[in-house]
Design a protein around this motif. Structure first.
Motif, short mmCIF file in Angstrom:
data_model
loop_
_atom_site.label_atom_id
_atom_site.label_comp_id
_atom_site.label_asym_id
_atom_site.label_seq_id
_atom_site.Cartn_x
_atom_site.Cartn_y
_atom_site.Cartn_z
N CYS A 86 2.40 -0.26 78.12
CA CYS A 86 2.26 -0.31 76.66
C CYS A 86 3.10 0.79 76.01
N ARG A 87 2.94 2.00 76.50
CA ARG A 87 3.68 3.14 75.91
C ARG A 87 5.18 2.96 76.06
N ALA A 88 5.62 2.53 77.24
CA ALA A 88 7.05 2.36 77.50
C ALA A 88 7.66 1.29 76.60
N ASP A 136 -21.54 -15.44 75.54
CA ASP A 136 -20.67 -14.70 74.64
C ASP A 136 -19.66 -13.84 75.39
N GLN A 137 -18.54 -13.62 74.71
CA GLN A 137 -17.50 -12.73 75.21
C GLN A 137 -17.48 -11.48 74.34
N VAL A 138 -17.36 -10.32 74.98
CA VAL A 138 -17.19 -9.06 74.29
C VAL A 138 -15.72 -8.70 74.38
N GLN A 139 -15.09 -8.43 73.23
CA GLN A 139 -13.70 -7.97 73.22
C GLN A 139 -13.68 -6.47 72.99
N LEU A 140 -12.83 -5.81 73.77
CA LEU A 140 -12.68 -4.36 73.66
C LEU A 140 -11.21 -4.05 73.44
N GLU A 141 -10.97 -2.91 72.80
CA GLU A 141 -9.60 -2.52 72.47
C GLU A 141 -9.42 -1.03 72.78
N MET A 142 -8.22 -0.71 73.24
CA MET A 142 -7.81 0.68 73.41
C MET A 142 -6.60 0.88 72.53
N SER A 143 -6.65 1.92 71.71
CA SER A 143 -5.48 2.29 70.93
C SER A 143 -4.63 3.22 71.79
N ILE A 144 -3.37 2.89 71.87
CA ILE A 144 -2.45 3.65 72.74
C ILE A 144 -1.70 4.67 71.91
#
Length: 144
Positions: A86-88, A136-144
Motif C-alpha cells: 500500500c505504502r509503495a 453478517d459481515q464486519v468490515q474493517l479498515e486500516m489507514s496507511i
C-alpha cells in the motif's frame, strides 16, 4: 519465514482459500483476481494474503495460514507485507471483511491497527454459497 509474490498456479492455493472462505462459488468468483503474497516456511507455502487493488484502497480478500503455523507471526507478517505494498503504491486505505461470528479474526485485525467501519447485514447468504443462513459481515479498515 519469507514472503514473496506468488506467481504459480492459483489452483494449488485452493486449500488456503478454503481456510478463509467456506463458499466454493465465492472463491471461484475471485481467486484469479489481484495479487497473492505467499508465506514460506523453508520451501513450503504455509499462508497467503490475497488482495485486490481498487481506485483508492486495497481490499484484503483472503488471509489464511495453515492451522499448524498459526500464532507464529505469519498472519501479522503477511499483513505487514500488504501494508508495505500500500505504502509503495501510495494507497492510503486497506479494507478487509470477516464474519461477525469470527471474533478471533475481528480481534486479530483490531490488534493490528484496523478499525470497524461497517456491518453488512445478511452478507453471508445461501445464495452466495454459505450454508448457515444469513449472517453478517464486519468490515474493517486500516489507514496507511
Amino acid at each position: 519465514m519469507t514472503i514473496n509474490v506468488y506467481e504459480g498456479r492459483r489452483t494449488a492455493l485452493l486449500p488456503l482459500f478454503r481456510l478463509a472462505d467456506e463458499s466454493d462459488s465465492q472463491i471461484e468468483s475471485y481467486y484469479r483476481l489481484g495479487t497473492i503474497l505467499a508465506a514460506f516456511d523453508g520451501t513450503s507455502i504455509v499462508g497467503m494474503a490475497h488482495f485486490v487493488e481498487e481506485t483508492d484502497y486495497i481490499e484484503l480478500v483472503s488471509l489464511a495460514v495453515r492451522a499448524e503455523f498459526q500464532r507464529q507471526g505469519f498472519g501479522t507478517r503477511l499483513i505487514e507485507a500488504v501494508v508495505y505494498h500500500c505504502r509503495a503504491n501510495k494507497i492510503g486505505r486497506l479494507i478487509v471483511g470477516t464474519g461477525a461470528w469470527e471474533t478471533d479474526n475481528i480481534n486479530f485485525y483490531l490488534r493490528r491497527g484496523f478499525r470497524i467501519i461497517n456491518v453488512n447485514r445478511g452478507f453471508f447468504s445461501p445464495e452466495k454459497g454459505y450454508a448457515d443462513g444469513r449472517r453478517d459481515q464486519v468490515q474493517l479498515e486500516m489507514s496507511i
